[in-house]
Scaffold this motif. Structure first.
Motif, mmCIF file in Angstrom:
data_model
loop_
_atom_site.group_PDB
_atom_site.id
_atom_site.type_symbol
_atom_site.label_atom_id
_atom_site.label_comp_id
_atom_site.label_asym_id
_atom_site.label_seq_id
_atom_site.Cartn_x
_atom_site.Cartn_y
_atom_site.Cartn_z
ATOM 1 N N SER A 1 47.041 38.243 37.229
ATOM 2 C CA SER A 1 45.615 37.884 37.577
ATOM 3 C C SER A 1 44.440 37.162 36.235
ATOM 4 O O SER A 1 45.040 36.516 35.816
ATOM 5 C CB SER A 1 44.418 38.159 38.556
ATOM 6 N N SER B 1 48.055 42.857 36.097
ATOM 7 C CA SER B 1 46.936 41.677 36.161
ATOM 8 C C SER B 1 48.083 40.665 35.621
ATOM 9 O O SER B 1 47.544 40.500 34.644
ATOM 10 C CB SER B 1 45.868 42.541 35.071
ATOM 11 N N GLU C 1 38.001 35.439 38.268
ATOM 12 C CA GLU C 1 38.152 36.216 39.263
ATOM 13 C C GLU C 1 36.569 36.824 40.567
ATOM 14 O O GLU C 1 37.370 37.128 41.587
ATOM 15 C CB GLU C 1 38.773 37.574 38.803
HETATM 16 MG MG MG Z 1 44.828 41.212 39.653
#
Ligand code: MG
Ligand code: ADP
Length: 390
Positions: A136, A134, A168
């Motif tokens: 992100s 992650s 996201e």
């Molecule tokens: Mg991700």
């Protein structure tokens, strides 16, 4: 392990280099995460049990007098320049959709973007990108905590997690749940976050790995996944279809006792998707209970059962992940499973410290023998969540 001071210094240097020698007002960090157990359960209103890791994304940021936003990253040569008024999900693409999506999402949660100042930001990270750890959420949460401070928003961590998820989902276009942002924002040293994704009640639970002589090995296969385009959305759709066919608003309304009925009602593929979610929710609860009653040495079988369920029922593993897990287990790991959304990325293994070298060598050798790309192996510890560094 992140040397946060060094990473922060690197971000300040990067900021000055990209923005004509200017200095950043501050540096904020947000960690990546490992999910110990509870995969694809978050968007099914279920249970997850991730922890923030000692690898972070940092953002060096300075407010501007005007309403211009400029973002750049150590991973990209471009400086993306946009006016605050022009930021909307449709106008965003590529990597800058993550930080700029957070700007937009803060507005959706009540930040007054009409009066906000612009800013310059430089982003750096030692979270491997696209590895299922992650990066992100780390970039979203680092930007979110930075702007929360700079714009004096006083949003709670729970709200900032939702901001990251909204960015996201809508700006990047990946239909992910709330787990990653929750781990990155709520994580605590040596502990994992037991999160009920329906109520959003979160409980921090000691892992006790070190005291038990255990380490957590990450095995990054370097097979890159892409949530926005990959099978992630298809799995989410299967879960929603399965819930609807079972007459439930979400799979959280069902549990393992409903499996006989699911077997009668659902086609084979949908049944297997649903079975993964229902058994995985159960495994998360069992892991939390086992950890409390017996300690981390006793959770290995649950990790393995989770991997088998993802491999056979949810079908989100790949040969590299299976090889990493099987080899780790065969060479002494207590438990192992792929972690994150799947279709690539990393697996984890819970290993006695004394066995770390043996397990690592075995995995490296097995990948070479299979002619797979050499895996990246490193240990992680559970770390505190996002914060201002300086
Ligand atoms: Mg991700
Ligand atoms: P994961 O979260 O498993 O690392 P994702 O595909 O969800 O993988 O997110 C990776 C993407 O996030 C990258 O392709 C890039 O667009 C963006 N990203 C993450 N970290 C950074 C960073 N430090 N700088 C620029 N973009 C980043």
């Amino acid at each position: 392990m992140t040397n946060i001071t060094a990473l922060s210094e690197r971000a300040r240097t990067g900021f000055a280099a990209r923005f004509d020698g200017a200095s950043a007002t501050g540096v904020w960090q947000a960690p990546g995460r490992v999910n110990l157990i509870g995969e694809h359960t978050d968007y099914n209103d279920g249970f997850v049990f991730p922890f923030a890791i000692d690898r972070s994304t940092v953002v060096a940021l300075a407010p501007r007098a005007d309403r211009t936003v400029r973002v750049t990253s150590a991973f990209s040569d471009e400086i993306v320049t946009v006016e605050l008024d022009a930021i909307s999900p449709d106008s965003l693409s590529d990597w800058s959709a993550y930080p700029l999506g957070v700007v937009w999402a803060l507005g959706e949660f009540g930040a007054n973007l009409a009066t906000a100042t612009g800013f310059d930001a430089f982003i750096d990270s030692d979270v491997p990108i696209g590895a299922g750890l992650s990066s992100s959420a780390a970039i979203e949460c680092a930007v979110a905590v930075a702007l929360n401070d700079i714009w004096a928003l006083e949003f709670s961590r729970e709200t900032l997690a939702k901001v990251g998820q909204l960015a996201e989902n809508k700006a990047v276009g990946a239909p992910t749940g709330i787990m990653d942002q929750s781990a990155s924002l709520l994580g605590k040293k040596d502990a994992a976050v037991f999160l009920d994704c329906r109520s959003l009640d979160a409980e921090v639970i000691d892992l006790g790995f070190e005291a038990a002589g255990l380490v957590l090995l990450v095995m990054n296969t370097r097979v890159s996944h892409a949530h926005a385009t990959g099978g992630y959305a298809a799995r989410r759709a299967s879960c929603e279809r399965g819930a609807a066919e079972m007459g439930a608003s979400s799979l959280r309304d069902l549990d393992v006792d409903d499996l006989p009925r699911a077997t009668e009602l659902l086609d084979d593929e949908t049944l297997r998707r649903v079975r993964h979610i229902l058994t995985e929710n159960r495994r998360v609860l069992d892991t939390v209970r086992t950890l409390r009653l017996e300690g981390p040495t006793a959770i290995g079988d649950l990790l393995v059962a989770s991997h088998v369920s993802m491999r056979d029922d949810f079908e989100i593993s790949v040969p590299e992940l299976d090889l990493a897990v099987d080899t780790a287990l065969a060479s002494g790991a207590i438990g192992a499973r792929m972690t994150g959304g799947g279709f690539g990325g990393a697996a984890i293994a819970l290993v006695r410290s004394a066995d770390l070298q043996t397990v690592s060598d075995a995995v490296t050798r097995a990948f070479a023998d299979a002619a797979f790309t050499e895996p990246e192996l490193f240990t992680v510890t559970a770390a505190d969540g996002a914060s201002r560094v300086e």
